[in-house]
Scaffold this motif. Structure first.
Motif, mmCIF file in Angstrom:
data_model
loop_
_atom_site.group_PDB
_atom_site.id
_atom_site.type_symbol
_atom_site.label_atom_id
_atom_site.label_comp_id
_atom_site.label_asym_id
_atom_site.label_seq_id
_atom_site.Cartn_x
_atom_site.Cartn_y
_atom_site.Cartn_z
ATOM 1 N N ALA A 1 -27.905 25.942 -16.028
ATOM 2 C CA ALA A 1 -27.506 26.629 -14.792
ATOM 3 C C ALA A 1 -26.477 27.718 -15.091
ATOM 4 O O ALA A 1 -26.545 28.825 -14.543
ATOM 5 N N MET A 2 -25.530 27.416 -15.998
ATOM 6 C CA MET A 2 -24.523 28.424 -16.350
ATOM 7 C C MET A 2 -25.142 29.570 -17.154
ATOM 8 O O MET A 2 -24.778 30.732 -16.959
ATOM 9 N N VAL A 3 -26.096 29.254 -18.030
ATOM 10 C CA VAL A 3 -26.793 30.317 -18.777
ATOM 11 C C VAL A 3 -27.498 31.250 -17.792
ATOM 12 O O VAL A 3 -27.435 32.483 -17.924
ATOM 13 N N GLN A 4 -28.172 30.667 -16.797
ATOM 14 C CA GLN A 4 -28.838 31.494 -15.779
ATOM 15 C C GLN A 4 -27.838 32.398 -15.069
ATOM 16 O O GLN A 4 -28.085 33.587 -14.863
ATOM 17 N N VAL B 1 -28.912 29.196 -6.642
ATOM 18 C CA VAL B 1 -29.120 27.803 -7.053
ATOM 19 C C VAL B 1 -28.304 27.480 -8.309
ATOM 20 O O VAL B 1 -27.702 26.405 -8.410
ATOM 21 N N ALA B 2 -28.250 28.436 -9.261
ATOM 22 C CA ALA B 2 -27.476 28.215 -10.489
ATOM 23 C C ALA B 2 -26.000 27.983 -10.161
ATOM 24 O O ALA B 2 -25.366 27.074 -10.719
ATOM 25 N N LEU B 3 -25.460 28.763 -9.246
ATOM 26 C CA LEU B 3 -24.058 28.579 -8.829
ATOM 27 C C LEU B 3 -23.865 27.228 -8.136
ATOM 28 O O LEU B 3 -22.881 26.514 -8.385
ATOM 29 N N VAL B 4 -24.825 26.874 -7.277
ATOM 30 C CA VAL B 4 -24.752 25.594 -6.543
ATOM 31 C C VAL B 4 -24.779 24.415 -7.519
ATOM 32 O O VAL B 4 -24.017 23.446 -7.365
ATOM 33 N N ILE B 5 -25.627 24.502 -8.554
ATOM 34 C CA ILE B 5 -25.707 23.418 -9.558
ATOM 35 C C ILE B 5 -24.381 23.294 -10.306
ATOM 36 O O ILE B 5 -23.894 22.186 -10.542
ATOM 37 N N ASN B 6 -23.789 24.434 -10.677
ATOM 38 C CA ASN B 6 -22.485 24.389 -11.352
ATOM 39 C C ASN B 6 -21.435 23.687 -10.496
ATOM 40 O O ASN B 6 -20.636 22.888 -10.994
ATOM 41 N N ILE B 7 -21.453 23.974 -9.186
ATOM 42 C CA ILE B 7 -20.518 23.316 -8.262
ATOM 43 C C ILE B 7 -20.842 21.826 -8.169
ATOM 44 O O ILE B 7 -19.955 20.969 -8.234
ATOM 45 N N GLY B 8 -22.139 21.516 -8.045
ATOM 46 C CA GLY B 8 -22.578 20.124 -7.918
ATOM 47 C C GLY B 8 -22.226 19.284 -9.129
ATOM 48 O O GLY B 8 -21.806 18.125 -9.000
ATOM 49 N N TRP C 1 -21.665 13.534 -0.879
ATOM 50 C CA TRP C 1 -22.784 14.316 -0.334
ATOM 51 C C TRP C 1 -22.859 15.711 -0.942
ATOM 52 O O TRP C 1 -23.949 16.294 -1.042
ATOM 53 N N ALA C 2 -21.713 16.246 -1.384
ATOM 54 C CA ALA C 2 -21.737 17.532 -2.108
ATOM 55 C C ALA C 2 -22.541 17.370 -3.399
ATOM 56 O O ALA C 2 -23.358 18.235 -3.762
ATOM 57 N N LEU C 3 -22.339 16.250 -4.074
ATOM 58 C CA LEU C 3 -23.071 15.939 -5.312
ATOM 59 C C LEU C 3 -24.573 15.835 -5.040
ATOM 60 O O LEU C 3 -25.392 16.456 -5.747
ATOM 61 N N ILE C 4 -24.958 15.091 -4.010
ATOM 62 C CA ILE C 4 -26.378 14.877 -3.706
ATOM 63 C C ILE C 4 -27.064 16.186 -3.308
ATOM 64 O O ILE C 4 -28.152 16.524 -3.804
ATOM 65 N N ILE C 5 -26.423 16.954 -2.441
ATOM 66 C CA ILE C 5 -27.048 18.201 -1.956
ATOM 67 C C ILE C 5 -27.160 19.229 -3.084
ATOM 68 O O ILE C 5 -28.210 19.844 -3.285
#
Length: 465
Positions: A273-276, A377-384, A349-353
């Motif tokens: 995700a970070m590479v993206q 999505v890549a940013l969201v995955i990094n946060i998750g 729920w932040a983790l799940i979403i």
């Protein structure tokens, strides 16, 4: 490598009817031309974060770790959360370079250089946290088995924290050698094109006398394979060792055999995700759309779906075990019915979403080939994935066996500042790298031009018709 056959129906990896000279010009341009305004604005923003974070670290060292939001029950907080997060991000670089090199995946050639740089810079950030977490930074060298004058002061080799030191230092050193060795032919290219004596001198030193002879290429290929063979086990061993910080303890929710494979899958997930995130920015800023194509982005999104699926299975397993055990203490772990409805429900729920719901959109080709959606999505995955590490540490520690010691974790401005500082430091390093080193391995890219370039693909298609 260039003699390998490639099916004509495969999408070209280099588009825009490029020649060998075009590749050299395009890769050298960001280094040889003056930096644009966007680059300078980004650097200034990153430097502000870095200086603020450095100030927070200096305050922590001067005052003690009481400046953080830690308490008697939660003695690991944001510091170890950030440590595990950064180590995870550092995983994708070696995976893309080493494992995909061994499997002869040609699509890696446009993305491996930035991924390797990201690995090194991320591990640098990770190393900061255990050192400042010690409280006494000036005795940090005690973690190494050095001869000393203090009597029998030897590290405790039974401690997983000491295993971290060896795993991460080994990973870092192999990654640096692998990254630098791959850069040597590109340094020689910049050296030969240098306009000023100073630039020529610097790149001459970095190029190690590379002349592009057959013998040089033979040694380069052999050493690449040897280093890839060394680095591949490290991809799996490093985050396995990090997971032992938790799995070998007796704290409920941590004492789990699923942790090593689960941590490795999660690390590759967050690393890709970070590479993206970085590649999509570099692709736009350095005008590399013809080399980092939609096809590259789609393949990386497929890897994200795959590793995201593994992480989802691990989450489901953890949740099921927490429920099925019947233990009321297990109901306070980070993936349990208690966590979903307790005081940290927002983190659960932040983790799940972020890690399950949003990445599932990549099952649809239209979304995984959409650049803006991929970036989001890549940013969201990094946060998750940050929330995942936060949940593992803070939720598990917040509910002890004695209700009298139950507590909540509240980060201080210093906690937040140190974290933001590492993001700033990482960004500064990456921006400077993009201006001084070739972002794509042009020498390797040229080896696939005649089998995967758009012009040659078109010719091959005509011949088949």
């Amino acid at each position: 490598m260039s003699g390998h056959y490639e099916a004509p129906i495969r999408e070209p990896l280099i588009i825009g009817h490029k020649t060998y000279h075009d590749i050299t010009e395009d890769i050298a341009r960001p280094i040889e031309e003056r930096a644009g305004k966007l680059w300078w604005y980004s650097l200034y923003a990153a430097l502000v974060l870095f200086i603020y974070g450095f100030g927070c670290i200096a305050y922590t060292v001067g005052t003690g770790i009481g400046a953080w939001g830690l308490n008697r029950t939660i003695n690991w907080g944001w510091d170890i959360t950030n440590f595990v997060w950064w180590v995870g991000i550092g995983h994708a670089g070696t995976l893309i370079s080493a494992v995909l090199l061994l499997f002869r995946q040609r699509w890696r050639m446009s993305v491996n250089r930035s991924a390797e740089a990201m690995t090194i810079f991320a591990v640098c950030q990770a190393a900061i946290f255990p050192v400042i977490h010690m409280g006494r930074v000036w005795v940090g060298y005690w973690v190494f088995p050095l001869p000393n004058q203090f009597g029998s002061l030897w590290p405790n080799f039974n401690s997983p924290l000491l295993w971290d030191v060896f795993a991460i230092s080994t990973y870092f050193s192999v990654s640096v050698v692998f990254w630098f060795m791959g850069l040597i032919p590109d340094f020689a290219m910049i050296r030969d094109r240098a306009k000023t004596p100073f630039t020529k001198k610097i790149y001459t030193i970095l190029a190690f006398g590379w002349g592009g002879k057959a013998k040089h290429w033979q040694r380069f290929e052999e050493l690449s394979l040897v280093l890839a063979g060394l680095a591949t086990p490290l991809v799996f061993s490093v985050h396995t060792t990090v997971s032992f910080d938790f799995a070998t303890s007796v704290i409920k929710g941590w004492h789990s055999t699923i942790y090593p494979p689960y941590f490795v899958a999660g690390a590759i997930f967050s690393g890709f995700a970070m590479v993206q995130t970085l590649l999509l920015v570099a692709r736009k800023v350095c005008h590399l759309e013809q080399y980092i194509t939609i096809y590259h982005i789609e393949i990386m999104n497929i890897v994200i779906v795959l590793t995201g699926g593994m992480v989802t299975v691990a989450y489901a397993t953890e949740y099921f075990i927490g429920w099925y055990s019947g233990s009321r203490f297990e109901d306070f772990t980070y993936l349990s019915p208690g966590a979903a409805t307790g005081p940290y429900w927002w983190a659960f729920w932040a983790l799940i979403i972020c890690n399950l719901v949003v990445p599932a959109s990549f099952w649809f080709k239209k979304l995984r080939t959409n650049i803006i959606w991929t970036f989001i999505v890549a940013l969201v995955i990094n946060i998750g994935m940050w929330f995942e590490r936060f949940d593992i540490i803070v939720i598990n520690l917040s509910r002890d066996y004695l209700p009298s010691s139950w507590t909540m974790f509240k980060p201080t401005i210093i906690d937040v500042g140190v974290y933001l500082g590492t993001i700033g430091f990482f960004s500064v390093l990456f921006l400077l790298y993009a201006r001084t080193f070739p972002v794509i391995a042009q020498a390797e890219l040229k080896t696939i031009l005649k089998i995967s370039g758009e012009t040659y693909k078109a010719k091959e298609g005509d011949e088949h018709h």
